[in-house]
Motif scaffolding. Structure first.
Motif, PDB file in Angstrom:
ATOM      1  N   VAL A 202       0.889  -1.315   0.060  1.00 10.11           N
ATOM      2  CA  VAL A 202       0.232  -0.060  -0.079  1.00 10.11           C
ATOM      3  C   VAL A 202       0.735   1.072  -0.048  1.00 10.11           C
ATOM      4  O   VAL A 202       2.224   1.258   0.313  1.00 10.11           O
ATOM      5  N   ASP A 203       0.227   2.369  -0.265  1.00  9.95           N
ATOM      6  CA  ASP A 203       0.845   3.675  -0.340  1.00  9.95           C
ATOM      7  C   ASP A 203       2.300   3.760  -1.098  1.00  9.95           C
ATOM      8  O   ASP A 203       3.306   3.986  -0.605  1.00  9.95           O
ATOM      9  N   GLY A 204       2.075   3.809  -2.621  1.00  6.64           N
ATOM     10  CA  GLY A 204       3.161   3.713  -3.226  1.00  6.64           C
ATOM     11  C   GLY A 204       4.125   2.692  -3.723  1.00  6.64           C
ATOM     12  O   GLY A 204       5.120   2.777  -4.049  1.00  6.64           O
ATOM     13  N   GLY A 205       3.478   1.458  -3.244  1.00  3.63           N
ATOM     14  CA  GLY A 205       4.212   0.267  -3.563  1.00  3.63           C
ATOM     15  C   GLY A 205       4.281  -0.125  -4.995  1.00  3.63           C
ATOM     16  O   GLY A 205       3.432   0.400  -5.752  1.00  3.63           O
ATOM     17  N   ASN A 206       5.357  -0.594  -5.206  1.00  4.02           N
ATOM     18  CA  ASN A 206       5.470  -1.192  -6.560  1.00  4.02           C
ATOM     19  C   ASN A 206       5.215  -2.676  -6.886  1.00  4.02           C
ATOM     20  O   ASN A 206       5.166  -3.603  -5.826  1.00  4.02           O
TER      21      ASN A 206
ATOM     22  N   SER B 236      -1.332   0.501 -17.129  1.00  4.42           N
ATOM     23  CA  SER B 236      -1.336   1.484 -17.742  1.00  4.42           C
ATOM     24  C   SER B 236      -0.145   2.298 -17.251  1.00  4.42           C
ATOM     25  O   SER B 236       0.675   3.351 -17.808  1.00  4.42           O
ATOM     26  N   GLY B 237       0.036   2.094 -15.913  1.00  7.81           N
ATOM     27  CA  GLY B 237       0.989   2.866 -14.925  1.00  7.81           C
ATOM     28  C   GLY B 237       0.638   2.767 -13.452  1.00  7.81           C
ATOM     29  O   GLY B 237      -0.076   1.826 -13.174  1.00  7.81           O
ATOM     30  N   ARG B 238       1.118   3.939 -12.655  1.00  4.95           N
ATOM     31  CA  ARG B 238       0.755   3.730 -11.455  1.00  4.95           C
ATOM     32  C   ARG B 238      -0.428   4.509 -11.055  1.00  4.95           C
ATOM     33  O   ARG B 238      -0.640   5.606 -10.625  1.00  4.95           O
ATOM     34  N   TYR B 239      -1.671   3.701 -11.523  1.00  8.38           N
ATOM     35  CA  TYR B 239      -2.767   4.027 -11.401  1.00  8.38           C
ATOM     36  C   TYR B 239      -3.828   3.309 -10.428  1.00  8.38           C
ATOM     37  O   TYR B 239      -4.745   3.242 -10.653  1.00  8.38           O
TER      38      TYR B 239
ATOM     39  N   ALA C 220      13.005  -6.069 -11.876  1.00 10.59           N
ATOM     40  CA  ALA C 220      11.668  -5.734 -12.197  1.00 10.59           C
ATOM     41  C   ALA C 220      11.414  -4.796 -13.418  1.00 10.59           C
ATOM     42  O   ALA C 220      12.392  -3.900 -13.414  1.00 10.59           O
ATOM     43  N   ALA C 221      10.766  -5.148 -14.357  1.00  9.17           N
ATOM     44  CA  ALA C 221      10.211  -4.224 -15.522  1.00  9.17           C
ATOM     45  C   ALA C 221       9.159  -3.502 -15.466  1.00  9.17           C
ATOM     46  O   ALA C 221       8.085  -4.086 -14.803  1.00  9.17           O
ATOM     47  N   TYR C 222       9.077  -2.250 -16.074  1.00  8.50           N
ATOM     48  CA  TYR C 222       8.177  -1.514 -15.730  1.00  8.50           C
ATOM     49  C   TYR C 222       7.304  -1.496 -14.462  1.00  8.50           C
ATOM     50  O   TYR C 222       6.204  -1.863 -14.398  1.00  8.50           O
ATOM     51  N   GLU C 223       8.165  -0.785 -13.438  1.00  6.18           N
ATOM     52  CA  GLU C 223       7.757  -1.149 -12.132  1.00  6.18           C
ATOM     53  C   GLU C 223       6.666  -0.361 -11.867  1.00  6.18           C
ATOM     54  O   GLU C 223       5.827  -0.715 -10.952  1.00  6.18           O
TER      55      GLU C 223
ATOM     56  N   ARG D 191       1.146   1.615  -6.993  1.00 11.31           N
ATOM     57  CA  ARG D 191      -0.110   2.243  -6.340  1.00 11.31           C
ATOM     58  C   ARG D 191       0.508   3.840  -6.059  1.00 11.31           C
ATOM     59  O   ARG D 191       1.558   4.188  -5.960  1.00 11.31           O
ATOM     60  N   LEU D 192      -0.415   4.515  -6.195  1.00  9.63           N
ATOM     61  CA  LEU D 192      -0.393   6.217  -5.772  1.00  9.63           C
ATOM     62  C   LEU D 192       0.320   6.410  -4.503  1.00  9.63           C
ATOM     63  O   LEU D 192      -0.333   5.519  -3.467  1.00  9.63           O
TER      64      LEU D 192
END
Length: 448
Positions: free
Chosen positions: A294-298, A345-348, A318-321, A326-327
């Motif tokens: 949670v909270d910004g995790g990859n 699609s990304g950090r969404y 890791a690719a495309y972290e 998470r935001l």
């Protein structure tokens, strides 16, 4: 034939409406304070703005989309009667319906490509919508950005959407407004697209406009996301460019924007707000999201689609972290795009809940009022949000513009932040250093 620019907006109009704006704009420091208040308090001002008295300055919004830029201009009327939405233009039917639903003006279905060679018809259309021929006029042109995007960098100058940049410049010259506003992706300042932008700028300058092109992170203007955008302004007299008012940890965060919203499951519609709904997710997608801290995790390298794991194995890391990331609660979001509904699609991904963003969350991160309603299903609604100009920035710009149109004249145009040469092959390569504070846009402009 292009209209000859006049030096002072509203110089041929007498009356209390213009006098009020001149009184409002007499001190630039006071105008800046008002701009900060409008951008920072747009949501609270919105109900009043929708029913406030319109002002004497006509606004024509080309490529209006769902209304982000127009919303910012209308918000100013909560402070002082300044702007009147005279005309909006677009070709996206759903976005036009959203615009009309929230702003009360039905956009015109017009394709600017049709006026590339002859602008006389669009000039007549605009003149027919104006309150009077002598009314001050602001012309906005936020052409579709995808033709300039770093995600579509193979087409270059030949992309049809890039020609809209030049067509808009021709239309602007033919109409002859008091102010011209252009907002677009920052890639317009790079090598591939610089010839298009340089030609458009030259057209405006040869028509008598003072023109400045710069770039800003919208988080500097109260938008709770890092969103770098190019902004070009043309006025008929020397002027000062707007500058942001937030930096570092003072920027608005994800928590401030969406932390108050109730929890919802993937695909579930909140009973309190139909816009608070995310896309539905497959079971495998939800399981991947649950594995992300949670909270910004990859996303851990061992979870997620096989294609990502294979790339990670080849790279040894890791690719495309950011994919399925998470935001962070206490940071601005990353750039909200039309594809932000998709965790792949990304950090969404929501900072805590096991789903992607809802339409309402994306809209609030873009700075829309909390009551804004979008037409269409989840996918089209996200596209409208992602393609919009953030309303807080538009509100700041619209307030600032009053000082430049009606305030005391300055001797020369502010060129400190002007981009006069290409910033290089790619703007996206500059963004990590800009976010980290290792360099500033203004430093980069000075070295260009």
């Amino acid at each position: 034939m292009a209209r000859k620019p006049r030096a002072v907006a509203g110089e041929r109009i007498a009356g209390s409406a213009i006098d009020r704006l001149r009184a409002f704009a007499v001190d630039r420091a006071t105008v800046r304070d008002a701009a900060i208040a409008t951008a920072g308090g747009l949501d609270n001002l919105w109900t009043k703005a929708r029913t406030a008295e319109a002002g004497p300055v006509d606004v024509v919004d080309m490529f209006a989309g769902c209304g982000g830029m127009s919303a910012g201009f209308l918000a100013v009327n909560a402070l002082v009667p300044a702007y009147r939405l005279a005309m909006a233009v677009d070709i996206d039917a759903l976005a036009m319906r959203t615009y009309e639903r929230n702003l009360g003006l039905k956009p015109s279905l017009l394709n600017l490509h049709d006026y590339a060679e002859d602008q006389s018809a669009i000039v007549r259309e605009v003149n027919a919508r104006r309150s009077s021929p002598d009314a001050p006029l602001v012309l906005i042109g936020c052409a579709p950005c995808q033709g300039f995007s770093s995600h579509r960098n193979a087409e270059g100058e030949g992309d049809e959407r890039n020609s809209l940049f030049l067509t808009f410049a021709k239309v602007a010259v033919a109409i002859g407004p008091d102010a011209i506003i252009v907002e677009n992706v920052p890639e317009v300042t790079t090598d591939r697209y610089w010839p298009v932008v340089r030609r458009a700028r030259r057209m405006l300058e040869e028509a008598g406009y003072h023109v400045v092109l710069t770039a800003h992170d919208m988080s500097e203007f109260g938008v709770p996301q890092h969103r770098f955008r190019a902004v070009m302004i043309g006025l008929r007299r020397p002027f000062v460019m707007p500058r942001g008012f937030l930096s570092g940890t003072a920027r608005r965060t994800v928590r401030q924007a969406i932390g108050h919203l109730p929890a919802v499951l993937p695909g579930q519609i909140s009973p309190h707000d139909a816009m608070h709904r995310s896309a539905g997710h497959r079971v495998s997608t939800v399981e991947t999201i649950k594995a992300v801290p949670v909270d910004g995790g990859n996303r851990p390298s061992h979870v997620g689609p096989d294609c990502l794991r294979r790339v990670g194995e080849r790279q040894g890391r890791a690719a495309y972290e950011d994919v399925y990331g998470r935001l962070w609660w206490n940071r601005p979001a990353i750039t909200i795009t039309g594809h932000a509904r998709n965790p792949a699609s990304g950090r969404y991904v929501h900072p805590e809940q096991h789903r992607g963003l809802t339409v309402r969350e994306a809209a609030l991160l873009q700075g829309f009022p909390s009551t804004w309603q979008f037409e269409g299903s989840v996918g089209p609604a996200f596209m409208q949000v992602g393609n919009a100009v953030p309303p807080p920035f538009a509100a700041f710009l619209a307030t600032h513009l009053l000082g430049e149109l009606f305030g005391p004249a300055v001797e020369k145009t502010d060129r400190e932040v002007d981009i006069l040469h290409s910033l290089g092959p790619s703007f996206s390569r500059l963004i990590p250093a800009l976010k980290a504070g290792h360099r500033t846009l203004h430093d980069r402009m000075a070295r260009a």
